[in-house]
Design a protein around this motif. Structure first.
Motif, PDB file in Angstrom:
ATOM      1  N   PHE A 194      -4.773   3.428   7.487  1.00 53.32           N
ATOM      2  CA  PHE A 194      -3.467   2.977   7.028  1.00 53.32           C
ATOM      3  C   PHE A 194      -3.543   2.245   5.691  1.00 53.32           C
ATOM      4  O   PHE A 194      -2.525   1.870   5.119  1.00 53.32           O
ATOM      5  CB  PHE A 194      -2.799   2.075   8.075  1.00 53.32           C
ATOM      6  CG  PHE A 194      -3.511   0.767   8.331  1.00 53.32           C
ATOM      7  CD1 PHE A 194      -3.303  -0.333   7.514  1.00 53.32           C
ATOM      8  CD2 PHE A 194      -4.377   0.641   9.408  1.00 53.32           C
ATOM      9  CE1 PHE A 194      -3.940  -1.538   7.741  1.00 53.32           C
ATOM     10  CE2 PHE A 194      -5.024  -0.557   9.648  1.00 53.32           C
ATOM     11  CZ  PHE A 194      -4.814  -1.646   8.805  1.00 53.32           C
ATOM     12  N   MET A 195      -4.773   2.077   5.155  1.00 56.29           N
ATOM     13  CA  MET A 195      -4.963   1.443   3.860  1.00 56.29           C
ATOM     14  C   MET A 195      -6.353   1.785   3.349  1.00 56.29           C
ATOM     15  O   MET A 195      -7.229   2.180   4.133  1.00 56.29           O
ATOM     16  CB  MET A 195      -4.823  -0.087   3.984  1.00 56.29           C
ATOM     17  CG  MET A 195      -5.849  -0.716   4.912  1.00 56.29           C
ATOM     18  SD  MET A 195      -5.668  -2.514   5.070  1.00 56.29           S
ATOM     19  CE  MET A 195      -6.390  -3.051   3.515  1.00 56.29           C
ATOM     20  N   LYS A 212      -9.738  -4.625  10.312  1.00 54.81           N
ATOM     21  CA  LYS A 212      -9.633  -6.057  10.073  1.00 54.81           C
ATOM     22  C   LYS A 212      -8.173  -6.363   9.741  1.00 54.81           C
ATOM     23  O   LYS A 212      -7.696  -6.003   8.672  1.00 54.81           O
ATOM     24  CB  LYS A 212     -10.538  -6.475   8.909  1.00 54.81           C
ATOM     25  CG  LYS A 212     -12.001  -6.133   9.097  1.00 54.81           C
ATOM     26  CD  LYS A 212     -12.783  -6.435   7.815  1.00 54.81           C
ATOM     27  CE  LYS A 212     -14.219  -5.972   7.933  1.00 54.81           C
ATOM     28  NZ  LYS A 212     -14.972  -6.162   6.678  1.00 54.81           N
ATOM     29  N   MET A 213      -7.461  -6.995  10.649  1.00 56.80           N
ATOM     30  CA  MET A 213      -6.035  -7.241  10.450  1.00 56.80           C
ATOM     31  C   MET A 213      -5.793  -8.665   9.954  1.00 56.80           C
ATOM     32  O   MET A 213      -6.182  -9.631  10.594  1.00 56.80           O
ATOM     33  CB  MET A 213      -5.267  -7.011  11.755  1.00 56.80           C
ATOM     34  CG  MET A 213      -5.302  -5.577  12.238  1.00 56.80           C
ATOM     35  SD  MET A 213      -4.691  -4.365  11.019  1.00 56.80           S
ATOM     36  CE  MET A 213      -2.975  -4.862  10.852  1.00 56.80           C
ATOM     37  N   ILE A 273      -1.457  -6.095   7.097  1.00 55.84           N
ATOM     38  CA  ILE A 273      -0.142  -5.799   7.679  1.00 55.84           C
ATOM     39  C   ILE A 273       0.823  -5.335   6.595  1.00 55.84           C
ATOM     40  O   ILE A 273       1.584  -4.377   6.774  1.00 55.84           O
ATOM     41  CB  ILE A 273       0.401  -7.035   8.422  1.00 55.84           C
ATOM     42  CG1 ILE A 273      -0.471  -7.327   9.655  1.00 55.84           C
ATOM     43  CG2 ILE A 273       1.855  -6.819   8.841  1.00 55.84           C
ATOM     44  CD1 ILE A 273      -0.184  -8.649  10.318  1.00 55.84           C
ATOM     45  N   ARG A 274       0.790  -6.002   5.436  1.00 51.48           N
ATOM     46  CA  ARG A 274       1.641  -5.584   4.327  1.00 51.48           C
ATOM     47  C   ARG A 274       1.295  -4.169   3.865  1.00 51.48           C
ATOM     48  O   ARG A 274       2.183  -3.354   3.588  1.00 51.48           O
ATOM     49  CB  ARG A 274       1.499  -6.572   3.174  1.00 51.48           C
ATOM     50  CG  ARG A 274       2.191  -7.903   3.405  1.00 51.48           C
ATOM     51  CD  ARG A 274       1.871  -8.870   2.281  1.00 51.48           C
ATOM     52  NE  ARG A 274       2.599 -10.123   2.436  1.00 51.48           N
ATOM     53  CZ  ARG A 274       2.302 -11.238   1.789  1.00 51.48           C
ATOM     54  NH1 ARG A 274       1.273 -11.258   0.945  1.00 51.48           N
ATOM     55  NH2 ARG A 274       3.016 -12.337   1.974  1.00 51.48           N
ATOM     56  N   ALA A 275      -0.004  -3.883   3.785  1.00 48.57           N
ATOM     57  CA  ALA A 275      -0.433  -2.540   3.378  1.00 48.57           C
ATOM     58  C   ALA A 275       0.006  -1.497   4.388  1.00 48.57           C
ATOM     59  O   ALA A 275       0.437  -0.388   4.011  1.00 48.57           O
ATOM     60  CB  ALA A 275      -1.953  -2.514   3.204  1.00 48.57           C
ATOM     61  N   LEU A 276      -0.094  -1.824   5.657  1.00 49.97           N
ATOM     62  CA  LEU A 276       0.339  -0.905   6.711  1.00 49.97           C
ATOM     63  C   LEU A 276       1.816  -0.554   6.550  1.00 49.97           C
ATOM     64  O   LEU A 276       2.206   0.629   6.559  1.00 49.97           O
ATOM     65  CB  LEU A 276       0.085  -1.537   8.079  1.00 49.97           C
ATOM     66  CG  LEU A 276       0.706  -0.843   9.294  1.00 49.97           C
ATOM     67  CD1 LEU A 276       0.177   0.569   9.445  1.00 49.97           C
ATOM     68  CD2 LEU A 276       0.453  -1.645  10.555  1.00 49.97           C
ATOM     69  N   LEU A 277       2.655  -1.561   6.394  1.00 51.52           N
ATOM     70  CA  LEU A 277       4.095  -1.329   6.274  1.00 51.52           C
ATOM     71  C   LEU A 277       4.415  -0.554   5.001  1.00 51.52           C
ATOM     72  O   LEU A 277       5.249   0.368   5.004  1.00 51.52           O
ATOM     73  CB  LEU A 277       4.838  -2.661   6.300  1.00 51.52           C
ATOM     74  CG  LEU A 277       4.718  -3.456   7.614  1.00 51.52           C
ATOM     75  CD1 LEU A 277       5.394  -4.810   7.484  1.00 51.52           C
ATOM     76  CD2 LEU A 277       5.312  -2.669   8.772  1.00 51.52           C
ATOM     77  N   HIS A 278       3.747  -0.900   3.904  1.00 50.97           N
ATOM     78  CA  HIS A 278       3.987  -0.207   2.640  1.00 50.97           C
ATOM     79  C   HIS A 278       3.588   1.263   2.735  1.00 50.97           C
ATOM     80  O   HIS A 278       4.336   2.164   2.327  1.00 50.97           O
ATOM     81  CB  HIS A 278       3.212  -0.898   1.516  1.00 50.97           C
ATOM     82  CG  HIS A 278       3.342  -0.209   0.179  1.00 50.97           C
ATOM     83  ND1 HIS A 278       2.488   0.808  -0.219  1.00 50.97           N
ATOM     84  CD2 HIS A 278       4.229  -0.374  -0.826  1.00 50.97           C
ATOM     85  CE1 HIS A 278       2.851   1.231  -1.414  1.00 50.97           C
ATOM     86  NE2 HIS A 278       3.900   0.529  -1.808  1.00 50.97           N
TER      87      HIS A 278
END
Length: 363
Positions: A235-236, A331-332, A337-342
């Protein structure tokens, strides 16, 4: 391409050879990291089996026993992070071709061990790639010979014992690096188009979409490692692990003993992979980044076709410990989390369904 009839029709284009790549990379030259503590980095990497090539106040260089002047570069930085890697080229003309690509740097001289020239690029996922040419080879370092094995039909070792030294295993060379990316198709295509990478094997999800591509160098009739670079759908952009070749399985086992006794954290192993066939053992460095000892990997020439396989935990190893959930657990933190949503909004390759499928497969 070899396709299993048990798999569904492909939902997305597979990574494929490029008919006319910009250049053909010859070797994975080195990795580039930033670390806040060079002393701690040196201690782990020395216990792992690398040798300090050069060090100053801000940069640490390490090498294996082979002719590469260094294969691991650590810059002092406020934050621990993976920066990128170097790929060695065949000619100065190759360097000039890459310097003409959009976003590429000019050709620069480098003061790193071995010298030479480089062009700096960014792949579509943001990783730094330094294309290098003209590095001077270093004198090879001694390493022990592979242990002779007494097999069922052949016993070369008579009146002799096996007593490998209890010491960090001698790393012969940097073998491969594995990265996670959100923009999977674009990143795969960039390496096949500009560096001539050949997909050796592709692992796909139940819907047929690609999840992991193992890519090797195109060295023509010269055998190349099964993979020099592997890209996995994530996801990133993130570093997964890097791998370093040792002389035999006893060296892999001795590495496990020494690293355990010196207090480092084990990640997974010992086992034998299916794709690539390496006997492997994974360890975490002080910043939880995984480093692999391996031996006995597959070698393919350019004529070997691409294989297609279903992805699953069972597809990761022929024998040994099942891959632990912690091995692929991301590693969260707030940035992740911001990268996931973006990336869920903007990456053409990333969907919530795909992430849920991957999570369930490796639960």
């Amino acid at each position: 391409m070899t396709v299993s009839t048990a798999l569904p029709l492909l939902a997305t284009p597979q990574p494929a050879r490029h008919p006319n790549p910009t250049v053909k990379a010859q070797r994975l030259a080195y990795l580039i990291f930033e670390r806040p503590d060079l002393d701690t980095a040196e201690r782990f990497l020395s216990d792992f089996g690398l040798v300090v090539s050069q060090r100053n106040d801000d940069t640490l260089y390490l090498r294996g026993t082979g002719p590469a002047a260094y294969c691991y570069r650590v810059h002092r930085g406020e934050k621990a992070r993976f920066v990128g890697f170097g790929l060695a080229l065949a000619t100065h003309a190759d360097l000039q071709k890459l310097a003409r690509l959009p976003g590429a740097s000019a050709i620069e001289h480098t003061r790193a061990p071995g010298g030479g020239e480089r062009v700096r690029l960014r792949d579509p996922s943001g990783f730094l790639v330094e294309a290098v040419f003209g590095q001077t080879a270093a004198p090879a370092l001694q390493h022990r010979a592979p242990l002779p094995l007494n097999l069922a039909d052949e016993a070369p070792r008579i009146n002799a014992t096996q007593r490998p030294p209890i010491a960090p295993p001698e790393v012969l060379k940097l073998g491969h690096v594995v990265l996670e990316v959100a923009d999977y198709q674009a990143t795969c295509a960039w390496y096949t188009e500009h560096f001539g990478m050949i997909p050796s094997d592709v692992q796909v999800l139940p819907d047929g979409s690609p999840a992991v591509t193992f890519m090797r160098l195109d060295l023509g009739d010269t055998p190349a490692d099964h993979h020099t670079l592997a890209l996995a759908q994530g996801f990133m952009p993130a570093y997964s692990h890097s791998a370093f070749e040792v002389v035999d399985a006893d060296a892999v086992g001795m590495g496990q003993r020494v690293l355990h006794e010196r207090g480092w954290t084990h990640a997974w192993g010992i086992g034998r992979h299916i794709l690539g066939s390496q006997i492997f053992d994974y360890w975490q460095d002080p910043w939880k980044d995984k480093h692999e000892h391996y031996c006995d990997g597959d070698l393919f020439t350019a004529e070997r076709p691409t294989g297609l396989h279903a992805i699953s935990p069972e597809a990761m190893a022929q024998w040994g410990q099942r891959m632990p959930r912690s091995f692929t657990k991301p590693k969260m933190d707030l940035a992740a989390i911001r990268a996931l949503l973006h990336n869920l909004r903007h990456s053409p390759d990333l969907t919530l369904r795909k992430l849920i499928t991957l999570a369930r497969l490796f639960a």
